[in-house]
Structure formats: structure tokens, C-alpha cells
Write a protein that holds these residues in place. Structure first.
Motif, mmCIF file in Angstrom:
data_model
loop_
_atom_site.group_PDB
_atom_site.id
_atom_site.type_symbol
_atom_site.label_atom_id
_atom_site.label_comp_id
_atom_site.label_asym_id
_atom_site.label_seq_id
_atom_site.Cartn_x
_atom_site.Cartn_y
_atom_site.Cartn_z
ATOM 1 N N SER A 1 90.891 46.861 82.105
ATOM 2 C CA SER A 1 91.503 47.139 83.413
ATOM 3 C C SER A 1 90.551 46.768 84.555
ATOM 4 O O SER A 1 90.994 46.493 85.668
ATOM 5 C CB SER A 1 91.883 48.618 83.512
ATOM 6 N N GLU A 2 89.263 46.753 84.286
ATOM 7 C CA GLU A 2 88.294 46.411 85.334
ATOM 8 C C GLU A 2 88.181 44.901 85.540
ATOM 9 O O GLU A 2 87.836 44.450 86.632
ATOM 10 C CB GLU A 2 86.918 46.983 84.975
ATOM 11 N N ALA B 1 85.841 56.006 84.212
ATOM 12 C CA ALA B 1 86.564 56.587 83.078
ATOM 13 C C ALA B 1 87.083 55.475 82.172
ATOM 14 O O ALA B 1 87.095 55.609 80.939
ATOM 15 C CB ALA B 1 87.716 57.446 83.590
ATOM 16 N N ALA B 2 87.512 54.366 82.812
ATOM 17 C CA ALA B 2 88.063 53.252 82.021
ATOM 18 C C ALA B 2 87.008 52.698 81.071
ATOM 19 O O ALA B 2 87.287 52.429 79.900
ATOM 20 C CB ALA B 2 88.568 52.154 82.951
ATOM 21 N N TRP B 3 85.794 52.531 81.591
ATOM 22 C CA TRP B 3 84.741 51.974 80.728
ATOM 23 C C TRP B 3 84.319 52.973 79.652
ATOM 24 O O TRP B 3 84.099 52.597 78.493
ATOM 25 C CB TRP B 3 83.539 51.536 81.557
ATOM 26 N N THR B 4 84.236 54.222 80.033
ATOM 27 C CA THR B 4 83.878 55.239 79.036
ATOM 28 C C THR B 4 84.873 55.214 77.883
ATOM 29 O O THR B 4 84.494 55.189 76.709
ATOM 30 C CB THR B 4 83.846 56.631 79.689
ATOM 31 N N ALA B 5 86.159 55.179 78.236
ATOM 32 C CA ALA B 5 87.187 55.194 77.196
ATOM 33 C C ALA B 5 87.138 53.920 76.352
ATOM 34 O O ALA B 5 87.193 53.954 75.124
ATOM 35 C CB ALA B 5 88.568 55.354 77.835
ATOM 36 N N TRP B 6 87.001 52.777 77.054
ATOM 37 C CA TRP B 6 87.026 51.507 76.323
ATOM 38 C C TRP B 6 85.783 51.347 75.442
ATOM 39 O O TRP B 6 85.877 50.928 74.283
ATOM 40 C CB TRP B 6 87.122 50.337 77.308
ATOM 41 N N SER B 7 84.645 51.692 75.984
ATOM 42 C CA SER B 7 83.406 51.458 75.230
ATOM 43 C C SER B 7 83.278 52.409 74.044
ATOM 44 O O SER B 7 82.555 52.116 73.101
ATOM 45 C CB SER B 7 82.191 51.599 76.160
ATOM 46 N N GLN B 8 83.995 53.516 74.097
ATOM 47 C CA GLN B 8 83.913 54.455 72.980
ATOM 48 C C GLN B 8 85.055 54.285 71.991
ATOM 49 O O GLN B 8 85.051 54.901 70.920
ATOM 50 C CB GLN B 8 83.893 55.902 73.512
ATOM 51 N N GLY B 9 86.034 53.479 72.356
ATOM 52 C CA GLY B 9 87.205 53.320 71.497
ATOM 53 C C GLY B 9 86.987 52.292 70.398
ATOM 54 O O GLY B 9 86.039 51.501 70.430
ATOM 55 N N SER C 1 88.139 21.444 73.633
ATOM 56 C CA SER C 1 88.766 22.480 74.456
ATOM 57 C C SER C 1 87.873 23.712 74.507
ATOM 58 O O SER C 1 87.036 23.937 73.642
ATOM 59 C CB SER C 1 90.143 22.859 73.895
ATOM 60 N N ARG C 2 88.040 24.458 75.557
ATOM 61 C CA ARG C 2 87.389 25.756 75.712
ATOM 62 C C ARG C 2 88.489 26.792 75.914
ATOM 63 O O ARG C 2 89.527 26.497 76.528
ATOM 64 C CB ARG C 2 86.464 25.755 76.933
ATOM 65 N N GLU C 3 88.232 28.000 75.431
ATOM 66 C CA GLU C 3 89.255 29.051 75.495
ATOM 67 C C GLU C 3 88.676 30.284 76.175
ATOM 68 O O GLU C 3 87.616 30.777 75.767
ATOM 69 C CB GLU C 3 89.699 29.425 74.085
ATOM 70 N N VAL C 4 89.319 30.732 77.209
ATOM 71 C CA VAL C 4 88.965 32.016 77.837
ATOM 72 C C VAL C 4 90.199 32.895 77.735
ATOM 73 O O VAL C 4 91.154 32.773 78.515
ATOM 74 C CB VAL C 4 88.538 31.838 79.307
ATOM 75 N N PHE C 5 90.199 33.734 76.733
ATOM 76 C CA PHE C 5 91.353 34.581 76.461
ATOM 77 C C PHE C 5 90.931 36.045 76.527
ATOM 78 O O PHE C 5 89.751 36.378 76.408
ATOM 79 C CB PHE C 5 91.916 34.325 75.051
ATOM 80 N N ALA C 6 91.921 36.884 76.693
ATOM 81 C CA ALA C 6 91.691 38.327 76.609
ATOM 82 C C ALA C 6 92.621 38.899 75.561
ATOM 83 O O ALA C 6 93.811 38.555 75.520
ATOM 84 C CB ALA C 6 91.942 38.989 77.958
ATOM 85 N N VAL C 7 92.092 39.763 74.724
ATOM 86 C CA VAL C 7 92.917 40.466 73.754
ATOM 87 C C VAL C 7 93.481 41.700 74.447
ATOM 88 O O VAL C 7 92.745 42.402 75.158
ATOM 89 C CB VAL C 7 92.080 40.888 72.528
ATOM 90 N N SER C 8 94.756 41.944 74.269
ATOM 91 C CA SER C 8 95.353 43.114 74.914
ATOM 92 C C SER C 8 94.714 44.385 74.354
ATOM 93 O O SER C 8 94.151 44.396 73.257
ATOM 94 C CB SER C 8 96.868 43.137 74.692
ATOM 95 N N GLU C 9 94.818 45.445 75.115
ATOM 96 C CA GLU C 9 94.104 46.673 74.736
ATOM 97 C C GLU C 9 94.539 47.192 73.371
ATOM 98 O O GLU C 9 93.741 47.795 72.652
ATOM 99 C CB GLU C 9 94.299 47.750 75.806
ATOM 100 N N ASP C 10 95.803 46.953 73.013
ATOM 101 C CA ASP C 10 96.255 47.414 71.694
ATOM 102 C C ASP C 10 96.018 46.376 70.601
ATOM 103 O O ASP C 10 96.389 46.569 69.448
ATOM 104 C CB ASP C 10 97.730 47.816 71.746
#
Lengths: 364, 527
Positions: B102-103, B195-203, B277-286
């Protein structure tokens, strides 16, 4: 100063070519000082429109900007090394006779184009922007004026320093030698001996009727031949409910202290630097055009396109010719009456003048 | 420029060329740990206190942000890192001091190197203080508290002393603002702890191995669809093998090697259809979707959108190609979907007749006839148990053509710096019965340019700037002084770009604005 054979040959070729191609009418000429990457200082004889001397500035760091000649015209002080050193070059021998490396271990010091010399030629006053280089952070320190004795040799250290405001871009000595002007956010005047701020005028503190805050950044310290420094100024002016961007001319007489400002056109071209003609009737400005400004009527007298960008402009002591430099590797000679080009002088080696000052000193 | 710091390590020539994409992973059992690497290579200046390192531990950044930091440490401070140590440090810091999804969401366009993107709007003050030199995305992709933002300001002026002199700086007390209001504001907007980072980094985050369904769109060019098989590389990274089809015909194979930073930042390096090619992707949170942009490493402006969904995901339509058909026409259509049953039934809504011609693992091909009197408007697409709205439309006639981007920049090329092209795409719309504009997707067009204004006409910008190709790609001219132009100016240009889309006997035009400008000398991972 040391000069390569190739350099000498190039100078000679340019001189010969120039003499054949564009020999000007004989008259007592001035000398022009300009500099170019990576480390060259040139003395140009305007009478023959040829390079008289080409000097190499030691450890210039491929970066040369402001040139301040000594009052007797014997030494040129040049800001080099990415604004961290001032080198004094003897204009007869080419030898480096003065060197102030402003940075010291643990402290990086830059001078943003601003330094000046006392009328007796004995002291340089340098604007210093210091930054402490700590192990894992930088700490920006307060700016200062540092004073160097010009006879201090090649490892000159400042003998006194005074507090200075931020964001200065120009310093101009007054002929009395008692005070100097510093231009930045405002126009300041400082006492040379004590460093005391004597007064503050103009620019952001200007109370210009129906004008926005003015903007200026001409950092070429040209007061020759009149003793008046001029700078293009941009501001928004409102009249009759209509706001328009205006170009004006600021003029500061370093002799009398008179400060003036007047619009001369709705902005239709950029101007980087200007010079006042000796008759004080016209000023000339450059960038991608050469602009002639009617001082008496505050109007645009004439404008012509240039071959390329020029940042620096100057004029013959007797006003018979305009000189342009400060960009690429040629100096242009123009007719102040018609604004027609008379000649171009290509510098040997074709280094970029890259914002360097273009200064006029008397021929000797 | 030496600043007196000890040059602890010899220069490793490959450091400058190294980037995030698929570098050899530091996952082997004998590789030093992240803290050990930071301790070894960084703590000479960034002193360690109980496991924290001065400055370093006060900052969170994207992987690209950490790469830029290491580049500066090399370039300015003389630090030289062995390649594997560089990669290990970036990976460790991005994993432990990165950004939650989210950040990084708002600034993803910058990570993805999207050309002609509109920067973040953080208000006029931040635009002037920061955004006049670099994107505000670069700011928004960092987290610090006010005291470190203040140190960041000192770094800026110490490193770039002309900052205070530039336009939009010299009209204000820049340094005063930069050392008072600005750190406080940035510390409030982008604080170190969240809070977002705390949750993400601990998940825990899902592994990505398995089969995926892929759709990709290259503006002005092609639509791709097919499958990706993702496996681990045994060193903490992933390999992806692509089997794709191009709607213009033919198949496109490819593969990439990727590292996933921070649990979701996929950075891949490979080839697609025989081109690097180069790839800049994001994996969804789930962990169910991978999306982002792929691009040509030599021309980052060339690339496309990319979405991959797990093949065993719930039935869903990923793409309908083409996105529209004209009433009275007939032709092939491809539906890309997950959860396709054997013998699926396909519906494109009222006024269409559909005959399935083939079924593949994640796509269905059909022949479609659209009735002459079919009503214009969006159609729901249903295939098996999957359905989608807004992905397909019928039109009687094209009412409007838009050219994207609406404003573009191309750069002249030459010497060590290649030209930056500008790719345009024409998209059409029609009005439905309710008078609402319905998008019909990209259309082929006849492309042309003309001077944007009278001054551009006077200076013959159209002649000098370059040329637009039939596919809508503008190719700028060469860089450098052009002595036949005013002031020997570069081949810059101010142009209107015109797309003419043919709809039967009628042509509908759209336009865009193109500036062809000079070269950009410093291209950073985050612009």
C-alpha cells in the motif's frame, strides 16, 4: 604558461586565418579574457581578433566559470575545480601565481560564482558555501566571506572570514575599496575590513509598484567599461487589470551606488547577461538573441537571432564592438549599431566556454 | 569527487552496470547474511549500535531506491562492492526496510518506468521544493522520520549546491523551508514506522510456483495471452517460462529469471519473443495476481502492461480480444480466462451469434457474427462460470477517437544517449442508447503530425523533429546543433499528433500533443 606545440600551432593558424578573413580596422584594442573546458584561459587581442595567449590552468577540474582580472590587468583570478578553487594566472607568463583551494578534509566549500578583488589588488574576498562531511551525513554550514591575500602563493589560506547570507551569486567591489556589493536574494553592501553589513536594498525587498517579486540570476561580474553592473530582471507587471511578464534592466553603479530598475519589454526572449555601453544610451543582452536596449526610453531597440547560444556579453572600452562568449568555442564580434556579425573567432582546441565570464581589460 | 572517506574496497567494474533484474541470487548456503554484509561493507561509516546502523536503519525504500543509494555510495564516496555483496545488501535492505504494497502503490508508475506518466500531486509546495528536479514518486517511495528527512535536505544542498539558485527555489527562502517545514511535512506524510509496514513485514507471503494465465498489452502494438510456468531457481529466486500467443498471429515464447524483493516486488530479466526484456511487477497482497510492466532494456519507453493470475484461480475473464466489434460485422474473438470447463459455453450478449472454434487451457476462440441492428453498448461476456462486464462492446459507429498519451515527450538521440521514442495509441468510443460513451478499445489508425502552433510552423518543427511510424511510434531525429535551424538549435519540435481511424467510409480523428526535446543525460532507476 606551458603550452603544447599543437596548441601553439592552432593559435597561430587561427590568428593567420582570422587576420586574412576578417582583419578589422586598426584601432587601439582591448584584450578579452575567456576560459574553456577543460582547463584553458585565453587572452584575445580584439585589435586583430586573434588569440594572443592560451594558458593551462593547473588542476582546473574541467570546470571554469568566473573570471576576475586584477585591477592592474596583470593577473586573472579564475574560479575552477567545480567552484572549489580560485587560481590566479599571470597573464604575461601564464604561470599560476595564486591558488586557494577552498575545501579542506572534512569540509567541502563551494563558491557560487561570487568573488571580488580590492582596488589595490591585495585581497580577494570569496563567497564560501561550506558543508561538513561527517562520516554518514552532510551538514550544511552557514555561508561566509573569506578574505585571501593575493600574495599568499599557491596554498593560500583565508586571513579572516565574515558571516554572509545564503544564495549570493555575485560580488562587486566598490572603487573606494572600503565596501563591496553582494547580490542574491537582495542587494547587500559590506564593509571590506570588518565584514559589517552596511545596508540592504532592492530585489526581493524592492517595493515595485504593480510588479511581482523580481527574478534575476546574472552571475557574470561585468562592470566594464562604465563601472555600472547591469542584469536582466523578469517580473510580472499588472496594468489596467492585465498581468504580463516583463523584462527589465537592473543597473547598479558601483561608483555612485545608484540603483535603478526599469522594464523595457513584454518578455519575448530570454536574456542571460547584459552590458552597458560606454555612452550609457544602450545596453546589450545575450542568450539565443542579441538584444539592444534603449536606456533612455526603456524600450527594446533591436533584436537579432544569433548563431547559437551565448551566455556572456561585453563591449569594447570605446563601445565600437560587442563581444559574446560563454558558450561553445567561439567568441563573436558584433556591430553595436546594426547588430550585424563582424566575425567569429574559434578558440583553439574548441573547448566549451561553459558559462565562463568574458572580461575586457586594457591592451598592454 | 573524493570527500575524504576511506576507499575500503577496490572498484568492481560491473557495479555500475548491475541492476535489480535477475542478478545471481545471494541465496547459496555459504553466502553471508544481510546483516553481515551491511556490517562488512557499510558500518565503517554507518556505525552499528545494537544491530542498528546509523542512517541506514532510519530509512525504508523500494529496491530501486536502495540500488540508487548504493550507486551513490560508489560514485560519490568511493565504495566498491563485489557484485554478490551488492545484490545481497539490496535484497536484505529491501526485504527488511522496504515498503508495504500500500505504501508503494502510488509511485508504482515510476518503478515501472512508465513513459509520459503524470507525477503525484502532493501540492504546489512539494512540487516546487522537490518535484522540480525529480519525480515526487521518488519522494513517496521512501520512508523516514523528520530528523532523517532533515539530514536528507543537508545531503541535497551539500551534494547539489546550485539547488538554492534554481528557478522555483530562488523565489523563496528555500533553505529555511527545507530545514523547517519540509522535514516535518515529509515525516508526517512518509514516516519511518507504519501499521502497513508492520503488518506486511510480519506477515507470511505465498510462494509463486505454479501455472499462471497471462495477458499483456503493448500500446500501439500487440495483445499477448497465454501461460507462465513459475518455478524456484534454488537460490531464492524464480524462473518463469512463457508460452504466449500474439493476437496479430504467431506465438511468443520467453523466459525470465526474477527476484522477488520485499515479498512482492518482482524484478525479472529475460527475453520475450527473442528480444531482451525487463519486468517490474508487483504480486498482489494475497499472492493471487502478478501485475506491472515489462519493457525493452535499451528503450525503456517500449513495453507493455502485464497481468498474470494463478491458473487454478476462481473462474474469471482476463481479456476479450478484440475489445469491440461493429454491428453487421463478423470475425474471430479470443476470450482469455481461468477456470474454463470442458466444452464451455460462450455468450457475448444480445445481438451476437457465437460459434466456438477451439478451446485451449486458458483461452477460447470463437467466430462471432454481430447483427446489423445490434444495439450499441457494453456487453457482459460469460464463459463457463466466469463473466465480466466492461470488457467488450458493440458499436454502430465510432463517435470519438482519443489518442493516448494526451501529452507525450520524445527526446532526440545520438552519441551515448539513444533517442527516446513516443508511442501513441488510438482508442475509440461510441455512444450507447443512453448517450453514455462506451470505450471500444485500441484501433489501428493513420498517423500524421502537424505543427502545434504558428511558431512551430515557422520553425519547421515537423520537418526537423522526426517522423511518426505507421504503428503510431514517433521516432525523433538526431541530437546536436543543427546549423540550418534558428540559433543552431537542436531538432526539437512542438507537434500535434493526429490519428485517423477509419469506420467504414467515415474517418474519425483524435489528436495528442508531442514535445520533442533534448537528451536527458542522467537516467536514474526512479525518475
Amino acid at each position: 604558461m606551458r603550452m603544447t606545440t599543437r596548441g601553439l600551432l592552432a593559435v597561430a593558424l587561427v590568428a593567420v586565418t582570422t587576420a586574412f578573413a576578417i582583419a578589422p580596422p586598426a584601432r587601439a584594442g582591448d584584450l578579452l579574457l575567456t576560459a574553456a573546458k577543460p582547463d584553458r584561459l585565453y587572452v584575445i587581442d580584439t585589435a586583430t581578433r586573434s588569440v594572443r595567449s592560451e594558458f593551462r590552468i593547473p588542476n582546473a577540474g574541467a570546470h571554469i566559470t568566473t573570471i576576475v582580472p586584477s585591477p592592474d590587468g596583470k593577473v586573472a583570478y579564475v574560479l575552477v575545480n567545480r567552484m572549489e578553487s580560485i587560481s590566479g594566472i599571470n597573464l604575461k607568463t601564464g604561470r599560476e601565481v595564486f591558488r586557494a583551494d577552498l575545501s579542506v578534509p572534512g569540509e567541502r566549500v563551494k563558491d557560487f560564482c561570487a568573488f571580488t578583488i580590492t582596488p589595490d589588488g591585495k585581497e580577494l574576498i570569496v563567497y564560501e558555501l561550506p558543508t561538513k562531511l561527517l562520516p554518514n551525513e552532510y551538514r550544511v554550514e552557514e555561508p561566509r566571506f573569506a578574505v585571501f591575500r593575493t600574495n599568499a602563493g599557491l596554498k593560500a589560506k583565508s586571513i579572516r572570514a565574515y558571516s554572509a547570507p545564503r544564495r549570493l551569486h555575485l560580488m562587486l567591489m566598490r572603487p573606494s575599496g572600503k565596501s563591496f556589493y553582494a547580490i542574491g536574494v537582495d542587494l547587500y553592501e559590506y564593509d571590506v575590513a570588518s565584514g559589517k553589513l552596511l545596508n540592504t536594498r532592492g530585489i526581493q525587498k524592492w517595493d515595485l509598484v504593480a510588479h511581482s517579486q523580481p527574478d534575476l540570476l546574472a552571475f557574470w561580474p561585468v562592470t566594464e567599461p562604465t563601472g555600472v553592473f547591469t542584469s536582466p530582471v523578469i517580473s510580472d507587471a499588472t496594468a489596467g487589470g492585465i498581468t504580463a511578464m516583463k523584462t527589465g534592466l537592473m543597473s547598479l553603479d558601483v561608483v555612485s551606488g545608484a540603483l535603478d530598475f526599469a522594464d523595457f519589454e513584454d518578455t519575448s526572449a530570454l536574456i542571460f547577461s547584459t552590458v552597458l555601453a560606454p555612452d550609457r544610451k544602450f545596453a546589450y543582452g545575450v542568450y539565443s538573441t542579441l538584444t539592444k536596449i534603449d536606456i533612455e526610453h526603456h524600450s527594446l531597440a533591436q533584436r537579432v537571432p544569433l548563431d547559437h547560444t551565448f551566455y556572456s556579453v561585453n563591449i569594447a572600452t570605446d563601445g565600437h564592438e560587442i563581444y559574446m562568449g560563454g558558450a561553445m568555442c567561439d567568441v563573436a564580434f558584433y556591430d553595436p549599431q546594426t547588430l550585424q556579425k563582424r566575425a567569429n573567432l574559434k578558440l583553439p582546441g574548441c573547448g566549451d566556454q561553459s558559462l565562463a565570464s568574458l572580461r575586457v581589460i586594457p591592451a598592454r | 569527487m573524493s570527500i575524504g572517506l576511506p576507499r575500503m574496497f577496490s572498484l568492481h567494474a560491473s557495479l555500475l552496470g548491475l541492476f535489480l533484474f535477475g542478478a545471481p541470487a545471494a541465496g547459496a548456503t555459504d553466502a553471508p547474511s544481510g546483516p553481515t554484509l551491511v556490517r562488512t561493507y557499510c558500518s565503517g561509516c554507518h556505525l552499528e549500535h545494537g544491530g542498528s546502523f546509523e542512517r541506514i536503519s532510519s530509512i525504508r525504500k523500494s529496491p530501486e531506491g536502495w540500488v540508487m543509494t548504493l550507486f551513490r555510495m560508489h560514485q560519490v564516496h568511493g565504495l566498491a562492492l563485489p557484485e554478490d555483496a551488492h545484490d545481497g545488501i539490496v535484497r536484505y535492505l529491501a526485504d527488511t526496510q522496504g515498503l508495504a504494497p500500500s505504501e508503494s502503490a502510488a509511485g508504482r508508475f515510476a518503478l515501472e518506468r512508465r513513459p509520459n506518466a503524470r507525477d503525484l500531486d502532493l501540492g504546489p509546495d512539494l512540487a516546487a521544493m522537490c518535484g522540480r528536479c525529480h519525480s515526487l514518486a521518488r519522494v513517496a517511495l521512501q520512508r523516514r522520520d523528520a530528523d532523517d528527512w532533515l539530514k536528507h535536505m543537508h545531503f541535497h544542498v551539500g551534494q547539489f549546491p546550485s539547488l538554492e539558485y534554481q528557478a522555483s527555489a530562488r523565489d523563496r527562502p528555500w533553505w529555511t523551508i527545507a530545514t523547517t517545514e519540509l522535514p516535518a511535512k515529509l515525516g508526517s506524510l512518509f514516516p519511518l514506522n507504519s501499521a502497513a509496514w508492520t503488518a506486511w513485514s510480519q506477515g507470511a507471503h505465498r510462494e509463486l510456483m505454479g501455472s499462471w494465465v497471462v495477458v499483456g498489452h503493448e500500446p500501439g502494438g500487440r495483445d499477448l495471452y497465454g501461460t507462465a510456468e513459475i518455478n524456484t531457481d534454488g537460490h531464492g529466486g524464480y524462473t518463469a517460462r512463457y508460452r504466449l500467443s500474439d493476437t496479430r498471429g504467431g506465438t511468443v515464447g520467453g523466459e525470465s529469471h526474477a527476484i522477488v524483493y520485499t515479498g512482492y516486488e518482482w524484478r525479472g530479466r529475460g527475453e520475450l519473443g527473442g528480444r531482451a526484456s525487463r519486468e517490474v511487477f508487483a504480486v498482489s497482497e494475497d499472492g493471487s495476481r502478478i501485475s506491472g510492466r515489462w519493457f525493452d532494456p535499451d528503450h525503456e519507453e517500449r513495453g507493455g502492461d502485464w497481468t498474470a493470475v494463478r491458473a487454478d484461480a476462481a473462474p474469471q475473464v482476463l481479456a476479450v480480444l478484440p475489445r469491440s466489434m461493429k454491428a453487421g460485422s463478423s470475425g474471430p474473438i479470443t476470450i482469455v480466462a481461468t477456470g474454463l470447463p470442458a466444452g464451455p459455453e460462450l455468450s457475448l450478449g444480445a445481438g451476437t451469434t457465437v460459434r466456438i472454434t477451439s478451446v485451449e487451457a486458458a483461452s477460447v476462440h470463437a467466430a462471432v457474427e454481430v447483427a446489423t441492428d445490434a444495439a450499441a453498448g457494453a456487453r457482459a461476456v460469460t464463459i463457463g462460470r466466469a463473466s465480466a462486464a466492461g470488457q467488450f462492446a458493440i458499436y454502430q459507429h465510432i463517435d470519438k477517437v482519443d489518442v493516448t498519451p494526451g501529452f507525450a515527450i520524445a527526446r532526440v538521440g545520438g552519441g551515448k544517449t539513444a533517442a527516446v521514442t513516443a508511442q501513441f495509441e488510438a482508442t475509440a468510443s461510441t455512444h450507447d442508447a443512453a448517450g453514455k460513451l462506451v470505450e471500444l478499445g485500441p484501433f489501428t489508425a493513420d498517423w500524421s503530425t502537424k505543427p502545434f502552433d504558428a511558431e512551430a510552423a515557422r520553425t519547421h518543427d515537423e520537418t526537423f523533429g522526426g517522423a511518426i511510424e505507421p504503428g503510431g511510434r514517433y521516432m525523433p531525429a538526431g541530437a546536436g546543433l543543427n546549423p540550418v535551424r534558428d540559433y543552431s538549435g537542436n531538432n526539437t519540435a512542438n507537434l500535434k499528433v493526429l490519428a485517423r481511424v477509419h469506420d467504414g467510409d467515415v474517418a474519425v480523428e483524435g489528436d495528442s500533443h508531442l514535445i520533442v526535446t533534448v537528451q536527458r543525460w542522467v537516467t536514474t532507476p526512479i525518475y
